[in-house]
Each structure stands twice: as structure tokens, then as C-alpha cells.
Scaffold this active site. Structure first.
Site, mmCIF file in Angstrom:
data_model
loop_
_atom_site.group_PDB
_atom_site.id
_atom_site.type_symbol
_atom_site.label_atom_id
_atom_site.label_comp_id
_atom_site.label_asym_id
_atom_site.label_seq_id
_atom_site.Cartn_x
_atom_site.Cartn_y
_atom_site.Cartn_z
ATOM 1 C CG ASP A 33 46.961 47.208 54.387
ATOM 2 O OD1 ASP A 33 46.590 46.978 52.953
ATOM 3 O OD2 ASP A 33 46.380 47.395 54.927
ATOM 4 N N GLY A 38 43.968 50.442 51.634
ATOM 5 C CA GLY A 38 44.535 50.797 52.777
ATOM 6 C C GLY A 38 45.415 52.283 51.954
ATOM 7 C CG ASP A 58 48.131 40.015 48.292
ATOM 8 O OD1 ASP A 58 47.259 38.851 49.216
ATOM 9 O OD2 ASP A 58 47.114 40.905 47.346
ATOM 10 C CB VAL A 59 46.625 38.518 54.299
ATOM 11 C CG1 VAL A 59 46.978 38.926 55.138
ATOM 12 C CG2 VAL A 59 45.275 38.822 53.519
ATOM 13 C CE LYS A 91 42.779 33.194 43.987
ATOM 14 N NZ LYS A 91 43.394 33.633 42.722
ATOM 15 C CE1 TYR A 145 33.915 42.531 53.760
ATOM 16 C CE2 TYR A 145 31.266 42.290 54.094
ATOM 17 C CZ TYR A 145 33.228 42.402 54.386
ATOM 18 O OH TYR A 145 33.198 43.794 56.079
#
Ligand code: NAD
Ligand code: UDP
Length: 310
Positions: A33, A38, A58-59, A91, A145
Site C-alpha cells: 500500500d 489507507g 506504489d502499484v 495509472k 475511475y
């Protein structure tokens, strides 16, 4: 057998509940995360568990780790947060999906995607079935989104078709419960916090728009059942509570349950705000043997008592 499980977005509202459940089921859990929406508080109680690990990452960047299963939840979910940096949001959905699908492919493990009812946009079909392709504005303020999540679904299906990656796609409908961020901006947390503080209840539009609210424990059960389902079940499958309420009804219920003196004020409706939302959960019932058990009043009572204790 103890599995090593990766949860992206593990410090978020849903992710932290999922990490807790997976640990309670006897697994080893790694949360990935970047703490955008979060928080460490959400996973504080898990940190002392030797089978839990929390990694700041960061994914949108690749990540390499050996695991047996992946749950991909990383993405801000509240309109105010996903619109804060719209480019980053898309992204996160698209590059996050590519990175996690690449990992699942290399490891040959199952991967679950937390998709959303937002893929249906402002729907013309009611209730929404998985076969409905949706009515999404590709250039509006919610598009970062909605389109990011739609593209992620495309990537999941293509990795499945081209590389035989075992995928599980669920479309989550509005979910609420303890551990929502009090400043999250979503309707249930906003109204409860406002009602408890005696502040005005900020109703956008005339309140006739509807949503179907699902309590988080029901969702977690659906997520677990989806991951455990047989190989041919890829989804997408709707996971939500079909009981539909107008936002005005929701405000009135929360005022009543909190015994609040707050007044409802009417503010402009944000653009592209869907007018109605209700899941058809026939597929979840037949393929996963899943349906929600906790109805709105019971779920709101639990959530109100969480916010009271904060
Ligand atoms: P949340 O905002 O509480 O959790 C999202 C988590 O992802 C946070 O911990 C955040 O810090 C993390 N994150 C965001 N961008 C990241 C990045 N680039 N790299 C790493 N971590 C990142 O939201 P939530 O309600 O728990 O939603 C979890 C997932 O479920 C999201 O993918 C969301 O789209 C999906 N979903 C939620 C709902 C709902 O009603 N709550 C409905 C449909 C879909
Ligand atoms: N909403 C509202 N007041 C608030 C927050 C949200 O009236 O303080 C409305 C919002 O316009 C939408 C509904 O409640 O019609 C659900 O909003 P939320 O952001 O929780 O979820 P989503 O629109 O993504 O389903």
C-alpha cells in the site's frame, strides 16, 4: 495449508478487513500500500501478528515477490480522492493491473480484481446484470475511475485469454462499515460523521438518486468465496446487496439511528452522478452460493458505533 497471500491496497477500508480475515483463516498476508487513502491505523492491530507484513509500495511500479494468491484492491474509491489526482487514479488501475497480472503470470497464481459497479456508469438497465455493458461517460470527472476500472477488466480478460492466467473479477457495489476513513467523502461515512457531530447533512441533488448498500463483512465473504471458486469461474460477478434506497432515505435513517438534531441541506449534484444502482446477484447466488446477510439498519448500527468510538 498456510498460503502466502498478497493484498494490494491492504491498508484501505476493504483491504484491511480482507487482511484480517485471511490471517484468521490461517494464512500469511502481505499488504502492499502507498497509504494514499489507507492508513496504518487500519492495520495496526495486525502488525503484531508474525504472519502479517506491511510494505509501502506504489502499484504503478512493478513489484516482485513469491506468493500463492493475489488480491488487487489498490485504488482510491471515493470520488473526492480519486478526482484529487485523476491521472494518478487511472495509472493506478491500469498500470497496477498490468504489474499485478504480470506477477500472477510469472508465478502461475490466481489473481482477484476488485472491480466496481461504476463500470455500469449511469445505467439504463435496472437492476444491473453482468451482461450489461454500461453507460459510462469517457471524458467526465468520474472517468478516471470508471474507465480505469473498465480497462483493468479488459486486461484481466486478455491475460486470461492469451496467457491462461487464472482470474477472478468481482464488481463491488457501494460498501460501508467500520474502518472507513471519517474524511473519506463517501455518503455513509459523511452522513454518520455529520449526524454524530450535529453538523448539517450534505445531500447532493434532491436525494432521489439511489444506491444499494452492502455491509463490509458480506463483501469479504463474497471475495473469499470468489477466490475459492473453481477454475472456470472468472467473473465478472456482481457482489452487492440488492436492497436499494434513495440517498434521502439513507440520510433520514442515519438521523433517526443517531438521534441527531442535524438538518439536511441540499447541495448541487456532481456531474455524472449515477441516478440508480442495484445489483442483480443471481450469478453470485448460483455460482458462489453467496448472498448478503446483513441489512442496512443492522449494518448502520455497527458502523455508527465504530464512528462513535473513534
Ligand atoms: P480505500 O481508498 O479505503 O482503499 C484503497 C487502498 O489502496 C488504500 O489503502 C490506498 O492507500 C491504496 N492505494 C491507492 N493507490 C495506490 C497505489 N498507487 N499503490 C498502492 N496502494 C494504493 O477504498 P476501499 O473502499 O477499501 O476500496 C478498495 C477497492 O475496492 C478499490 O479498488 C475500489 O475501487 C474497490 N471498490 C470499493 C467499493 C466501495 O464501496 N468501498 C465499491 C466498488 C469497488
Ligand atoms: N452523496 C451525498 N452527500 C455526500 C456524499 C455523497 O448526497 O456527502 C451522494 C452522491 O452524490 C451519490 C451518493 O451519495 O449520489 C453516493 O455517493 P458515494 O460517493 O458514496 O458513492 P458513488 O457515487 O461512487 O456510488
Amino acid at each position: 495449508m498456510r498460503k502466502r497471500i498478497l493484498v494490494t491496497g491492504g491498508a484501505g477500508f476493504i483491504g484491511s478487513h480482507l487482511c484480517e480475515r485471511l490471517l484468521n483463516d490461517g494464512n500469511e498476508v502481505i499488504s502492499l500500500d502507498n497509504y494514499f487513502t489507507g492508513s496504518k491505523e487500519n492495520i495496526f492491530s495486525l502488525l503484531s501478528n508474525p504472519y502479517f507484513e506491511s510494505i509501502r509500495h506504489d502499484v504503478t511500479m512493478p513489484y516482485f515477490i513469491e506468493v500463492d494468491e493475489i488480491y488487487n484492491l489498490a485504488c482510491p474509491a471515493s470520488p473526492i480522492h480519486y478526482q484529487y489526482n485523476a491521472i494518478k487514479t487511472i495509472k493506478t488501475s491500469v498500470m497496477g493491473a498490468i504489474n499485478m497480472l504480470g506477477l500472477a503470470k510469472r508465478l502461475n497464481v490466481k489473481i482477484l480484481q476488485a472491480s466496481t459497479s461504476e463500470v455500469y456508469g449511469d445505467p439504463h438497465i435496472h437492476p444491473q446484470q453482468e451482461t450489461y455493458w454500461g453507460n459510462v461517460n469517457p471524458i467526465g470527472i468520474r472517468s478516471c475511475y470508471d474507465e480505469g476500472k473498465r480497462c483493468a477488466e479488459t486486461l484481466f480478460m486478455d491475460y486470461h485469454r492469451m496467457n491462461d492466467v487464472q482470474i477472478k473479477v468481482i464488481r463491488i457495489f457501494n460498501t460501508y462499515g467500520p474502518k472507513m476513513n471519517p474524511n473519506d467523502g463517501r455518503v455513509v461515512s459523511n452522513f454518520i460523521v455529520q449526524a454524530l457531530k450535529g453538523q448539517d447533512i450534505t445531500l447532493y441533488g434532491d436525494g432521489s438518486q439511489t444506491r444499494s448498500f452492502q455491509y463490509v463483512d458480506d463483501l469479504i465473504e463474497g471475495i473469499i468465496k470468489m477466490m475459492a471458486s473453481s477454475k472456470e469461474i472468472t467473473g465478472p460477478i456482481n457482489i452487492g446487496n440488492p436492497n436499494e434506497f434513495s440517498i434521502l432515505e439513507l440520510a433520514q435513517k442515519i438521523i433517526y439511528l443517531t438521534n441527531s438534531k442535524s438538518k439536511i441541506i441540499f447541495l448541487p449534484l456532481p456531474s455524472d452522478d449515477p441516478k440508480q444502482r442495484q445489483p442483480d446477484i443471481s450469478i453470485a447466488k448460483t455460482e458462489l452460493n453467496w448472498e448478503p446477510n446483513i441489512q442496512l439498519i443492522e449494518g448502520l448500527e455497527k458502523t455508527i458505533s465504530y464512528f462513535k468510538n473513534l
